[in-house]
Write an enzyme that holds these catalytic residues in place. Structure first.
Site, PDB file in Angstrom:
ATOM      1  N   ARG B 118     -20.779 -88.554 -39.714  1.00  0.00           N
ATOM      2  CA  ARG B 118     -20.626 -88.689 -38.254  1.00  0.00           C
ATOM      3  C   ARG B 118     -20.024 -87.462 -37.576  1.00  0.00           C
ATOM      4  O   ARG B 118     -19.430 -87.563 -36.494  1.00  0.00           O
ATOM      5  CB  ARG B 118     -19.799 -89.930 -37.895  1.00  0.00           C
ATOM      6  N   LYS B 140     -27.249 -77.066 -28.714  1.00  0.00           N
ATOM      7  CA  LYS B 140     -28.458 -77.885 -28.869  1.00  0.00           C
ATOM      8  C   LYS B 140     -28.931 -77.772 -30.314  1.00  0.00           C
ATOM      9  O   LYS B 140     -29.162 -76.676 -30.818  1.00  0.00           O
ATOM     10  CB  LYS B 140     -29.561 -77.387 -27.945  1.00  0.00           C
ATOM     11  N   GLU B 182     -37.037 -64.503 -24.952  1.00  0.00           N
ATOM     12  CA  GLU B 182     -35.870 -65.234 -24.441  1.00  0.00           C
ATOM     13  C   GLU B 182     -34.937 -64.293 -23.675  1.00  0.00           C
ATOM     14  O   GLU B 182     -34.302 -64.684 -22.702  1.00  0.00           O
ATOM     15  CB  GLU B 182     -35.110 -65.927 -25.581  1.00  0.00           C
ATOM     16  N   LYS B 224     -26.120 -67.172 -20.912  1.00  0.00           N
ATOM     17  CA  LYS B 224     -26.231 -68.465 -21.578  1.00  0.00           C
ATOM     18  C   LYS B 224     -24.892 -69.187 -21.580  1.00  0.00           C
ATOM     19  O   LYS B 224     -24.815 -70.379 -21.276  1.00  0.00           O
ATOM     20  CB  LYS B 224     -26.721 -68.275 -23.020  1.00  0.00           C
ATOM     21  N   GLU B 234     -26.954 -80.687 -20.035  1.00  0.00           N
ATOM     22  CA  GLU B 234     -28.210 -80.542 -19.311  1.00  0.00           C
ATOM     23  C   GLU B 234     -28.471 -81.684 -18.347  1.00  0.00           C
ATOM     24  O   GLU B 234     -29.536 -82.298 -18.356  1.00  0.00           O
ATOM     25  CB  GLU B 234     -29.381 -80.396 -20.301  1.00  0.00           C
ATOM     26  N   ARG B 238     -28.497 -76.496 -16.415  1.00  0.00           N
ATOM     27  CA  ARG B 238     -28.829 -75.991 -17.744  1.00  0.00           C
ATOM     28  C   ARG B 238     -30.337 -76.012 -17.982  1.00  0.00           C
ATOM     29  O   ARG B 238     -30.856 -75.205 -18.747  1.00  0.00           O
ATOM     30  CB  ARG B 238     -28.109 -76.801 -18.835  1.00  0.00           C
ATOM     31  N   ASN B 242     -34.833 -73.670 -19.535  1.00  0.00           N
ATOM     32  CA  ASN B 242     -36.115 -74.096 -20.085  1.00  0.00           C
ATOM     33  C   ASN B 242     -37.301 -73.411 -19.416  1.00  0.00           C
ATOM     34  O   ASN B 242     -38.443 -73.836 -19.601  1.00  0.00           O
ATOM     35  CB  ASN B 242     -36.265 -75.611 -19.964  1.00  0.00           C
ATOM     36  N   HIS B 245     -40.516 -73.211 -21.207  1.00  0.00           N
ATOM     37  CA  HIS B 245     -40.402 -74.017 -22.424  1.00  0.00           C
ATOM     38  C   HIS B 245     -41.259 -75.278 -22.416  1.00  0.00           C
ATOM     39  O   HIS B 245     -41.689 -75.734 -23.466  1.00  0.00           O
ATOM     40  CB  HIS B 245     -38.940 -74.378 -22.694  1.00  0.00           C
ATOM     41  N   HIS B 249     -43.498 -75.527 -25.443  1.00  0.00           N
ATOM     42  CA  HIS B 249     -43.468 -76.622 -26.421  1.00  0.00           C
ATOM     43  C   HIS B 249     -44.844 -77.237 -26.591  1.00  0.00           C
ATOM     44  O   HIS B 249     -45.250 -77.611 -27.688  1.00  0.00           O
ATOM     45  CB  HIS B 249     -42.459 -77.692 -25.994  1.00  0.00           C
ATOM     46  N   HIS B 262     -41.960 -69.547 -31.613  1.00  0.00           N
ATOM     47  CA  HIS B 262     -41.420 -70.162 -30.399  1.00  0.00           C
ATOM     48  C   HIS B 262     -41.398 -69.167 -29.235  1.00  0.00           C
ATOM     49  O   HIS B 262     -41.828 -69.480 -28.121  1.00  0.00           O
ATOM     50  CB  HIS B 262     -40.021 -70.695 -30.698  1.00  0.00           C
TER      51      HIS B 262
END
Lengths: 355, 355
Positions: B118, B140, B182, B224, B234, B238, B242, B245, B249, B262
């Site tokens: 956990r 993330k 990026e 960042k 987010e 934030r 993206n 993105h 994606h 990516h």
């Protein structure tokens, strides 16, 4: 209906306790952010209660994810099916999971909610006594690894816990007893008075007297909510709730998940903790006997299964999460009604308690 | 060495940027709670840098978990191997994971750290430009599902990010360019001046001039860190990060994970966002051309691969996490240097941009 509160700041949530609650739409509505709802349940509970919950949520986009029933299915592969179902339905970040079932369903659905798109909301609708008094409250979620119980998981608090006491009517006797192990645990760790009450009301509880069951659930949830509010992430006193669990997890892992119910393993764990506490001079032999009598009265085992030797138990316990930096820490009993976390017991005393 | 700070209250952490840092033990030590350390790396990066990190941590109980290399291995099954290794080593809650590699390793190791018992600590040691400027910062973590990128994951902040710029010497050209996608992104969303600087220094960057690379990494990490500090989970700005993105994606999922890097998919995504922004009247055609020129100058693709039709792209984009309640939201460009999150674009305009 009784409402308790788990006080965790922005993550606070209510526990509703009463008869017939799972069909009451007004208990769900305030806790739903969007209109997409995925009910996660299993093949045993689904046929009994899924329709009622669906009916309570009609007009929303309600789907279901039905998993096989049993602790042996609390695995990575079965857990992954929840994501398959969520993605097949194209559910977005503002959807809500509802965990409808016992502890296994609550743990798996809660952990899926923790991880789907990096975290979505979920509501617990526990249908076993064990889940109602323990696993549905407090945000511990997770799955098993062949090497140890609940080794993969997250802290993720539900938005609400809806305890419908009517569901206990369909609960098998063995599961009722298993739930009583966790109820008794609260008495042992923090409330000698509750322990006395449980002793005098055990036959009513086993006969499923609704009033007695409600009171037992309320007091259990109260104690759990208090302890969780003090220590959400188990950096201190929350570990008291693990009385009997380090022994219990070793039993479950050793016998193979599902052979014994979690509550049965915890029951024996409490007896072993009491025996070790006596070796440290904290309990009298009479109190250990009293502990065993109480556990047995709830229809629970009080001794280790023969196939688990002390050597095997020590090996299994060494993997437990409560081992910190190589040091095994256990929850033991100072008195009946007061638990402590300690690592100051001799290896010999531990071995002797297991023998 | 340059040190930046990600300001997140109790979860704040430093980003160290400089040459030769991954061998410096004093950068790790303050961030280790226990003496058990598991280095998660892959079959490409391991042979290059694992020994140096192990040497920096000698005297501790250091193990390694070596995964196959590539986005196509960012799966549940490969992720699960990290737990096998942690449990085989009997590592406790106070152990630390070190993610040594690119974005895939950082995402998988970080997500394993989020879930092992956990939640345990982890340190990012990114070895690709893309990971150094983007994925190692901000917490993330996650893995892919066949139906969508990063669909299963968690927000889990590292204890420190150690950016060793020397590792860029061994980075393949294609990966260097992917990282620059990026870097350019930060200019497009928030810093027109940085965009100008990048344009005039692109040949130095491609020639791996250490000073130019360091400056580009610093400025990227600064932006960042600022955005993450404002909006860790987010819920608002934030999402600006993206840019490109949602398109990207869809390209990655559509082509199969690993076919394109990516950063390459994001590069095309930025061009598509610029084209759609022009259709909304926000950018001139000349600015769209300028965007494509900048992206191409970094050695990156600027158009969709032929096999991805507009219809297929729309289908793939509908599963994206940025779809909230059925509404597709995109990051578009108000100006070169200023991004906005919006869902007020016509389906026709979107289709036309994809055609």
């Amino acid at each position: 209906m009784k409402t308790l509160q788990v006080a965790l700041g922005a993550r606070s949530y209510p526990i509703y306790i009463g008869a017939g609650l799972l069909a009451r739409h007004e208990l769900y509505r305030p806790h739903l952010r969007g209109c997409q709802v995925m009910i996660v349940t299993n093949e045993t509970v689904g046929p009994l209660y899924l329709e009622s919950v669906q009916a309570a949520l009609q007009s929303l986009d309600v789907r279901s994810s039905i998993l096989p029933d049993g602790e042996c299915y609390k695995t990575l592969d079965v857990w992954a099916r929840i994501f398959d179902d969520l993605l097949a339905a194209r559910f977005a970040r503002d959807c809500t999971l509802i965990a409808l079932g016992g502890g296994v369903i609550g743990d798996m659905a809660g952990f899926a909610a923790a991880c789907y798109q990096r975290g979505i909301d979920f509501i617990q609708v526990p249908t076993t006594l064990l889940a109602q008094v323990d696993s549905s409250v407090g945000g511990k979620t997770g799955i098993n690894h062949p090497a140890g119980k609940n080794m993969i998981g997250a802290f993720h608090q539900p938005r609400a816990v809806i305890v419908d006491t009517e569901t206990l009517k369909t609960l098998p006797d063995r599961e009722l007893s298993a739930g009583l192990a966790e109820v008794l645990k609260y008495g042992f760790i923090r409330d000698a008075g509750f322990l006395v009450w449980l002793e005098s009301n055990m036959s009513r509880l086993l006969a499923r007297d609704p009033e007695a069951l409600s009171l037992a659930i309320e007091r259990s949830c109260q104690i759990k909510a208090e302890i969780v509010a003090e220590d959400e992430r188990e950096s201190g006193n929350r570990a008291l709730l693990n009385l009997g669990h380090t022994f219990g997890h070793a039993i479950e892992t050793g016998l193979g998940y599902g052979a014994w119910l979690h509550g049965e393993a915890v029951a024996v764990g409490i007896c072993l903790a009491a025996a070790l506490s006596a070796r440290l001079g904290w309990l009298t032999d009479a109190e250990v006997e009293h502990t065993r009598r109480l556990i047995a009265a709830a229809g629970l085992p009080t001794y280790l299964p023969q196939e688990l030797t002390p050597e095997r138990m020590l090996e299994l316990m060494a993997v437990d999460k409560k081992v910190l930096g190589g040091q095994l820490r256990l929850v033991l009993l100072r008195h009946l009604g007061e638990a402590v976390i300690t690592s100051t017991f001799g290896e010999d005393a531990l071995y002797a308690s297991l023998a």
